[in-house]
Design a protein around this motif. Structure first.
Motif, PDB file in Angstrom:
ATOM      1  N   THR A  90     -32.758  11.279 -38.005  1.00 18.13           N
ATOM      2  CA  THR A  90     -32.566   9.831 -38.068  1.00 18.13           C
ATOM      3  C   THR A  90     -32.879   9.351 -39.474  1.00 18.13           C
ATOM      4  OG1 THR A  90     -34.851   9.347 -37.475  1.00 18.13           O
ATOM      5  CG2 THR A  90     -33.288   9.613 -35.652  1.00 18.13           C
ATOM      6  N   LYS A  91     -32.538   8.097 -39.768  1.00 16.25           N
ATOM      7  CA  LYS A  91     -32.815   7.589 -41.113  1.00 16.25           C
ATOM      8  C   LYS A  91     -34.312   7.531 -41.390  1.00 16.25           C
ATOM      9  CE  LYS A  91     -30.969   3.263 -40.184  1.00 16.25           C
ATOM     10  NZ  LYS A  91     -30.473   1.951 -40.579  1.00 16.25           N
ATOM     11  N   ASP A  92     -35.123   7.384 -40.343  1.00 20.21           N
ATOM     12  CA  ASP A  92     -36.572   7.370 -40.526  1.00 20.21           C
ATOM     13  C   ASP A  92     -37.182   8.771 -40.538  1.00 20.21           C
ATOM     14  OD1 ASP A  92     -36.718   4.561 -40.665  1.00 20.21           O
ATOM     15  OD2 ASP A  92     -36.623   4.440 -38.472  1.00 20.21           O
ATOM     16  N   PHE A  93     -36.475   9.746 -39.969  1.00 25.10           N
ATOM     17  CA  PHE A  93     -36.992  11.117 -39.923  1.00 25.10           C
ATOM     18  C   PHE A  93     -35.838  12.110 -40.080  1.00 25.10           C
ATOM     19  CE2 PHE A  93     -38.947  14.812 -37.681  1.00 25.10           C
ATOM     20  CZ  PHE A  93     -39.985  14.999 -38.564  1.00 25.10           C
ATOM     21  N   VAL A 103     -29.458   9.173 -47.214  1.00 25.68           N
ATOM     22  CA  VAL A 103     -30.235   8.027 -46.720  1.00 25.68           C
ATOM     23  C   VAL A 103     -30.916   7.322 -47.894  1.00 25.68           C
ATOM     24  CG1 VAL A 103     -32.281   7.368 -45.389  1.00 25.68           C
ATOM     25  CG2 VAL A 103     -30.565   8.872 -44.369  1.00 25.68           C
ATOM     26  N   GLN A 104     -31.519   8.083 -48.795  1.00 25.58           N
ATOM     27  CA  GLN A 104     -32.202   7.490 -49.947  1.00 25.58           C
ATOM     28  C   GLN A 104     -31.227   6.729 -50.852  1.00 25.58           C
ATOM     29  OE1 GLN A 104     -35.186   7.730 -48.459  1.00 25.58           O
ATOM     30  NE2 GLN A 104     -35.933   7.673 -50.538  1.00 25.58           N
ATOM     31  N   ILE A 105     -30.034   7.267 -51.036  1.00 26.27           N
ATOM     32  CA  ILE A 105     -29.020   6.591 -51.846  1.00 26.27           C
ATOM     33  C   ILE A 105     -28.639   5.260 -51.206  1.00 26.27           C
ATOM     34  CG2 ILE A 105     -26.591   6.675 -52.550  1.00 26.27           C
ATOM     35  CD1 ILE A 105     -27.028   9.679 -53.130  1.00 26.27           C
ATOM     36  N   LEU A 106     -28.346   5.277 -49.902  1.00 24.10           N
ATOM     37  CA  LEU A 106     -27.950   4.044 -49.214  1.00 24.10           C
ATOM     38  C   LEU A 106     -29.075   3.018 -49.222  1.00 24.10           C
ATOM     39  CD1 LEU A 106     -25.932   5.570 -46.230  1.00 24.10           C
ATOM     40  CD2 LEU A 106     -25.019   4.431 -48.262  1.00 24.10           C
ATOM     41  N   ARG A 107     -30.309   3.481 -49.048  1.00 17.03           N
ATOM     42  CA  ARG A 107     -31.455   2.553 -49.097  1.00 17.03           C
ATOM     43  C   ARG A 107     -31.628   1.972 -50.496  1.00 17.03           C
ATOM     44  NH1 ARG A 107     -35.853   5.538 -45.149  1.00 17.03           N
ATOM     45  NH2 ARG A 107     -35.081   4.551 -43.250  1.00 17.03           N
ATOM     46  N   SER A 108     -31.410   2.779 -51.539  1.00 19.46           N
ATOM     47  CA  SER A 108     -31.574   2.280 -52.909  1.00 19.46           C
ATOM     48  C   SER A 108     -30.535   1.210 -53.237  1.00 19.46           C
ATOM     49  CB  SER A 108     -31.481   3.424 -53.921  1.00 19.46           C
ATOM     50  OG  SER A 108     -30.145   3.848 -54.077  1.00 19.46           O
ATOM     51  N   LEU A 109     -29.379   1.268 -52.560  1.00 19.63           N
ATOM     52  CA  LEU A 109     -28.327   0.268 -52.762  1.00 19.63           C
ATOM     53  C   LEU A 109     -28.522  -0.949 -51.868  1.00 19.63           C
ATOM     54  CD1 LEU A 109     -25.268   2.675 -53.045  1.00 19.63           C
ATOM     55  CD2 LEU A 109     -26.454   1.478 -54.891  1.00 19.63           C
ATOM     56  N   VAL A 111     -28.024  -1.443 -48.722  1.00 25.32           N
ATOM     57  CA  VAL A 111     -26.866  -1.703 -47.876  1.00 25.32           C
ATOM     58  C   VAL A 111     -27.258  -1.430 -46.416  1.00 25.32           C
ATOM     59  CG1 VAL A 111     -25.928   0.633 -48.151  1.00 25.32           C
ATOM     60  CG2 VAL A 111     -24.418  -1.206 -47.565  1.00 25.32           C
ATOM     61  N   PRO A 112     -26.886  -2.317 -45.497  1.00 22.67           N
ATOM     62  CA  PRO A 112     -27.177  -2.039 -44.088  1.00 22.67           C
ATOM     63  C   PRO A 112     -26.295  -0.891 -43.597  1.00 22.67           C
ATOM     64  CG  PRO A 112     -25.940  -4.082 -44.294  1.00 22.67           C
ATOM     65  CD  PRO A 112     -26.223  -3.601 -45.685  1.00 22.67           C
ATOM     66  N   PHE A 113     -26.903   0.062 -42.905  1.00 23.87           N
ATOM     67  CA  PHE A 113     -26.126   1.187 -42.397  1.00 23.87           C
ATOM     68  C   PHE A 113     -26.729   1.691 -41.096  1.00 23.87           C
ATOM     69  CE2 PHE A 113     -29.442   3.062 -44.943  1.00 23.87           C
ATOM     70  CZ  PHE A 113     -29.769   4.269 -44.340  1.00 23.87           C
ATOM     71  N   GLU A 114     -25.885   2.301 -40.292  1.00 22.17           N
ATOM     72  CA  GLU A 114     -26.292   2.900 -39.029  1.00 22.17           C
ATOM     73  C   GLU A 114     -26.233   4.412 -39.175  1.00 22.17           C
ATOM     74  OE1 GLU A 114     -27.402   1.116 -36.440  1.00 22.17           O
ATOM     75  OE2 GLU A 114     -27.064  -0.673 -37.650  1.00 22.17           O
ATOM     76  N   THR A 115     -27.019   5.107 -38.361  1.00 24.10           N
ATOM     77  CA  THR A 115     -26.987   6.567 -38.368  1.00 24.10           C
ATOM     78  C   THR A 115     -26.843   7.082 -36.939  1.00 24.10           C
ATOM     79  OG1 THR A 115     -29.391   6.813 -38.204  1.00 24.10           O
ATOM     80  CG2 THR A 115     -28.447   6.733 -40.416  1.00 24.10           C
ATOM     81  N   LEU A 116     -26.259   8.244 -36.821  1.00 25.77           N
ATOM     82  CA  LEU A 116     -26.191   8.965 -35.554  1.00 25.77           C
ATOM     83  C   LEU A 116     -26.653  10.392 -35.802  1.00 25.77           C
ATOM     84  CD1 LEU A 116     -22.893   7.740 -33.896  1.00 25.77           C
ATOM     85  CD2 LEU A 116     -25.182   7.552 -32.983  1.00 25.77           C
TER      86      LEU A 116
END
Length: 172
Positions: A90-93, A103-109, A111-116
């Protein structure tokens, strides 16, 4: 006094190699280019400076055919979010370094995103490989379109292409 040779111990469980003729073979298909490539796209240089084929021309392992039900489900899931990351964990683990990187790239930008989590469902994981024609995870989808895996995402982030693509997706 003569030095004695080190004692050689036999392997407890020696592995017996399987002859090539007895190994199962996986089908390989070549992806056909969708449109003629520009001269600059025909050949790319890898990190070692050796020529390599563009991603669209590489061969991939052929998996079981994707059922219409699975394709319909994946179409709905991919279309449900502007930015969706199929990843291990998951994005948290995150359960994989490549997934963690994206995940780190998307968080640095920011941007809201979902993960599966593809590890939670083997059928989903195998279906996605066929759906995207991409054999590894993570797989990033932006605005319903497959963007790429970790290596492509990192390169696009460094060049600024990822930021542009995400801005267009968020405005649409």
């Amino acid at each position: 006094m003569a030095a004695s040779a080190p004692a050689v111990r036999p392997l407890a469980r020696a592995a017996i190699p399987i002859p090539l003729s007895a190994r199962p073979r996986t089908a390989r298909v070549s992806l056909l280019p969708l449109a003629p490539l520009a001269p600059a796209q025909r050949l790319a240089l890898g990190r070692t400076g050796q020529a390599r084929l563009p991603a669209r021309s590489r061969s991939v392992r052929c998996l079981a055919a994707l059922s219409p039900e699975m394709r319909e489900t994946l179409d709905k899931v991919v279309g449900s979010s502007k930015v969706l990351l199929f990843m291990k964990g998951t994005k948290d683990f995150p359960q994989c370094g490549f997934s963690h990187t994206v995940v780190q790239i998307l968080r640095s930008l920011d941007v809201p995103f979902e993960t599966l989590d593809v590890l939670a469902n083997e059928a989903l994981r195998q279906g996605l490989k066929e759906y995207s024609s991409w054999p590894t995870f993570p797989q990033l989808y932006i605005d319903g379109e497959f963007f790429g895996g970790c290596d492509i995402t990192v390169e696009a982030y460094k060049s600024g292409e990822l930021q542009e693509t995400l801005e267009k997706a968020m405005c649409s």
